[in-house]
Scaffold this motif. Structure first.
Motif, mmCIF file in Angstrom:
data_model
loop_
_atom_site.group_PDB
_atom_site.id
_atom_site.type_symbol
_atom_site.label_atom_id
_atom_site.label_comp_id
_atom_site.label_asym_id
_atom_site.label_seq_id
_atom_site.Cartn_x
_atom_site.Cartn_y
_atom_site.Cartn_z
ATOM 1 N N LEU A 118 0.852 -1.182 0.000
ATOM 2 C CA LEU A 118 0.000 0.000 0.000
ATOM 3 C C LEU A 118 0.889 1.234 0.000
ATOM 4 O O LEU A 118 2.061 1.165 0.359
ATOM 5 C CB LEU A 118 -0.893 0.023 1.244
ATOM 6 C CG LEU A 118 -1.821 -1.172 1.446
ATOM 7 C CD1 LEU A 118 -2.596 -1.026 2.743
ATOM 8 C CD2 LEU A 118 -2.769 -1.320 0.272
ATOM 9 N N GLU A 119 0.314 2.367 -0.408
ATOM 10 C CA GLU A 119 1.076 3.611 -0.396
ATOM 11 C C GLU A 119 0.667 4.416 0.828
ATOM 12 O O GLU A 119 -0.513 4.623 1.079
ATOM 13 C CB GLU A 119 0.782 4.398 -1.676
ATOM 14 C CG GLU A 119 1.745 5.510 -1.916
ATOM 15 C CD GLU A 119 1.558 6.135 -3.284
ATOM 16 O OE1 GLU A 119 1.077 7.280 -3.337
ATOM 17 O OE2 GLU A 119 1.886 5.471 -4.284
ATOM 18 N N GLN A 120 1.659 4.830 1.608
ATOM 19 C CA GLN A 120 1.397 5.674 2.778
ATOM 20 C C GLN A 120 1.066 7.089 2.310
ATOM 21 O O GLN A 120 1.268 7.440 1.153
ATOM 22 C CB GLN A 120 2.618 5.707 3.700
ATOM 23 C CG GLN A 120 2.970 4.348 4.288
ATOM 24 C CD GLN A 120 4.119 4.450 5.262
ATOM 25 O OE1 GLN A 120 3.904 4.619 6.441
ATOM 26 N NE2 GLN A 120 5.347 4.345 4.756
ATOM 27 N N ALA A 121 0.577 7.909 3.223
ATOM 28 C CA ALA A 121 0.216 9.285 2.889
ATOM 29 C C ALA A 121 1.385 10.046 2.268
ATOM 30 O O ALA A 121 1.196 10.883 1.387
ATOM 31 C CB ALA A 121 -0.272 10.014 4.141
ATOM 32 N N ASP A 122 2.625 9.732 2.697
ATOM 33 C CA ASP A 122 3.800 10.423 2.150
ATOM 34 C C ASP A 122 4.306 9.791 0.852
ATOM 35 O O ASP A 122 5.317 10.195 0.312
ATOM 36 C CB ASP A 122 4.919 10.470 3.186
ATOM 37 C CG ASP A 122 5.379 9.087 3.629
ATOM 38 O OD1 ASP A 122 4.949 8.070 3.040
ATOM 39 O OD2 ASP A 122 6.177 9.020 4.583
#
Length: 133
Positions: A63-67
């Motif tokens: 998954l891609e984190q907010a950053d």
């Protein structure tokens, strides 16, 4: 008698280890407990277990984190996984130490129980040095 919306089970040994590490990141007993714990690795519902599928290979869900940084989510219990990833209904149970021992070289973080009260995120270096036992 009404049953509560959330079943509150006693914390698993892995969750207790995560709590201990939140207080002291150098807690060797907690790191050992975590490394020897099984974690739930979500399996995307569109992944098929067809004939000829290599069951010894594990596709890591990224998954891609907010950053924007990539992270692999794993969970210490079905309840925690259901709260954070309600759209995922399947998982594989994997020893965390074995997962860490085969961790890819790329810059990929590991989020154990993600944003839960027990959550811990490790860098790829942290995964290999702290959990690969």
């Amino acid at each position: 008698m009404d049953t509560p919306a959330h079943d509150h089970h006693p914390p698993t040994p892995a969750q207790r280890a995560l709590d201990a590490l939140a207080v002291n990141t150098e807690d060797q007993a907690a790191l050992d407990t975590l490394a020897h714990s099984d974690v739930l690795v979500p399996v995307p519902d569109d992944e098929v277990d067809g004939e000829g599928a290599d069951t010894s290979m594990l596709a890591l869900p990224v998954l891609e984190q907010a950053d924007g940084d990539p992270v692999v989510p794993v969970f210490t219990s079905e309840g925690t996984m259901a709260e954070q990833l309600p759209f995922v209904s399947r998982y594989r149970l994997v020893p965390l130490g074995a997962l860490a021992a085969q961790w890819p070289d790329e810059d990929l973080s590991l989020a154990i129980d993600g944003s839960s009260q027990h959550g811990l995120t490790l860098t790829s270096q942290g995964v290999r040095t702290l959990l690969a036992r």
